[in-house]
Design a protein around this motif. Sequence first.
Motif, PDB file in Angstrom:
ATOM      1  N   LEU A 177       0.832  -1.199   0.000  1.00 47.25           N
ATOM      2  CA  LEU A 177       0.000   0.000   0.000  1.00 47.25           C
ATOM      3  C   LEU A 177       0.870   1.253   0.000  1.00 47.25           C
ATOM      4  CD1 LEU A 177      -2.657  -1.063   2.663  1.00 47.25           C
ATOM      5  CD2 LEU A 177      -2.831  -1.232   0.166  1.00 47.25           C
ATOM      6  N   CYS A 188       1.420   4.574   7.994  1.00 46.77           N
ATOM      7  CA  CYS A 188       0.501   3.565   7.472  1.00 46.77           C
ATOM      8  C   CYS A 188      -0.759   4.202   6.896  1.00 46.77           C
ATOM      9  CB  CYS A 188       0.137   2.584   8.585  1.00 46.77           C
ATOM     10  SG  CYS A 188      -1.041   1.328   8.104  1.00 46.77           S
ATOM     11  N   SER A 189      -1.102   3.835   5.675  1.00 44.42           N
ATOM     12  CA  SER A 189      -2.289   4.401   5.026  1.00 44.42           C
ATOM     13  C   SER A 189      -3.587   3.829   5.581  1.00 44.42           C
ATOM     14  CB  SER A 189      -2.225   4.148   3.513  1.00 44.42           C
ATOM     15  OG  SER A 189      -2.187   2.753   3.249  1.00 44.42           O
ATOM     16  N   LEU A 190      -3.501   2.785   6.392  1.00 44.26           N
ATOM     17  CA  LEU A 190      -4.701   2.235   7.029  1.00 44.26           C
ATOM     18  C   LEU A 190      -5.078   3.018   8.278  1.00 44.26           C
ATOM     19  CD1 LEU A 190      -4.010  -1.612   6.730  1.00 44.26           C
ATOM     20  CD2 LEU A 190      -5.212  -0.087   5.138  1.00 44.26           C
ATOM     21  N   THR A 225      -7.234   8.869   8.241  1.00 41.82           N
ATOM     22  CA  THR A 225      -8.250   8.350   9.164  1.00 41.82           C
ATOM     23  C   THR A 225      -8.167   6.830   9.176  1.00 41.82           C
ATOM     24  OG1 THR A 225      -9.922   8.301   7.397  1.00 41.82           O
ATOM     25  CG2 THR A 225      -9.851  10.285   8.785  1.00 41.82           C
ATOM     26  N   LEU A 226      -8.646   6.239  10.226  1.00 49.03           N
ATOM     27  CA  LEU A 226      -8.639   4.791  10.379  1.00 49.03           C
ATOM     28  C   LEU A 226      -9.603   4.169   9.376  1.00 49.03           C
ATOM     29  CD1 LEU A 226      -7.569   2.426  12.107  1.00 49.03           C
ATOM     30  CD2 LEU A 226      -9.579   2.731  13.569  1.00 49.03           C
ATOM     31  N   THR A 227      -9.121   3.223   8.564  1.00 46.80           N
ATOM     32  CA  THR A 227      -9.965   2.613   7.535  1.00 46.80           C
ATOM     33  C   THR A 227     -10.709   1.389   8.034  1.00 46.80           C
ATOM     34  OG1 THR A 227      -8.206   1.159   6.714  1.00 46.80           O
ATOM     35  CG2 THR A 227      -8.343   3.380   5.768  1.00 46.80           C
ATOM     36  N   GLY A 228     -10.218   0.759   9.077  1.00 48.37           N
ATOM     37  CA  GLY A 228     -10.840  -0.449   9.594  1.00 48.37           C
ATOM     38  C   GLY A 228     -10.346  -1.714   8.913  1.00 48.37           C
ATOM     39  N   GLU A 229      -9.475  -1.588   7.907  1.00 51.20           N
ATOM     40  CA  GLU A 229      -8.935  -2.758   7.219  1.00 51.20           C
ATOM     41  C   GLU A 229      -7.907  -3.454   8.104  1.00 51.20           C
ATOM     42  OE1 GLU A 229      -6.471  -3.785   3.107  1.00 51.20           O
ATOM     43  OE2 GLU A 229      -7.570  -1.889   3.289  1.00 51.20           O
ATOM     44  N   CYS A 244      -4.679  -5.585   9.309  1.00 52.35           N
ATOM     45  CA  CYS A 244      -3.269  -5.752   8.947  1.00 52.35           C
ATOM     46  C   CYS A 244      -2.505  -6.137  10.203  1.00 52.35           C
ATOM     47  CB  CYS A 244      -2.685  -4.475   8.346  1.00 52.35           C
ATOM     48  SG  CYS A 244      -0.918  -4.608   7.922  1.00 52.35           S
TER      49      CYS A 244
END
Length: 225
Positions: free
Chosen positions: A95, A116-118, A122-126, A128
Amino acid sequence: MAAITIPDYGDVVLTEYTQPFNEGDVTSFRPLYQRAALALQAFPTHVTADAAFDAWYVYDAAARHGGIATISKNGHDYPEMQRDPDETPRCAKGLRMIPRFGFQHTNGYRAQRFGCSLLLPTLTGEACERLSSNHGQGSHKDPNWEAGGGMCVLLDRCSPLYKAIYTQRTSCEHINSQAKELGIERPRVHNRRSVANLNTLIYVIINVRAFSRTISINKGLLPMI
């Protein structure tokens, strides 16, 4: 030693610098580069050297004057950082990372912190497995953000320009071969100043031979009167 090739005449020593054997080759770059610029009365546009000179500041010297440094990659046993054409790194998951802030690295270069892009912006919820690392901030990378740092990673080592400049390394190989024949590898003196003086004398002899060839070539080109 820094060498140049004069078209039609051959290879000559531009400048030289002697240091102790326990010093790494790359530590000679800055004094050699400064002396070369003084001899040329201009900064060299391009630089080429072997893998021992694979350091960001070598690339940076060329990048700052519109050139490139053609040097074989030396990974130094570090994992290679995957980066996009705009130098933005990607995480282990592939990513694209998010820029956070710049800072001065302890190794002397300007660095850029990427997160980190997650988690950012903002928090993406994905999910990892690395999200819990670094005190909950996820993975981060701090690439060298100098012009030379980017060139080192993204330089196209298959381009015609790269190949054309890289072949000029043979100039140093020719000079080294001549210096070896003159005994540069086994000096019969012991202190550093004497070794440095002997090296200078060897390179002067090499240049005198080159100039002698130049005179001979020029005489052959002059019309008979």
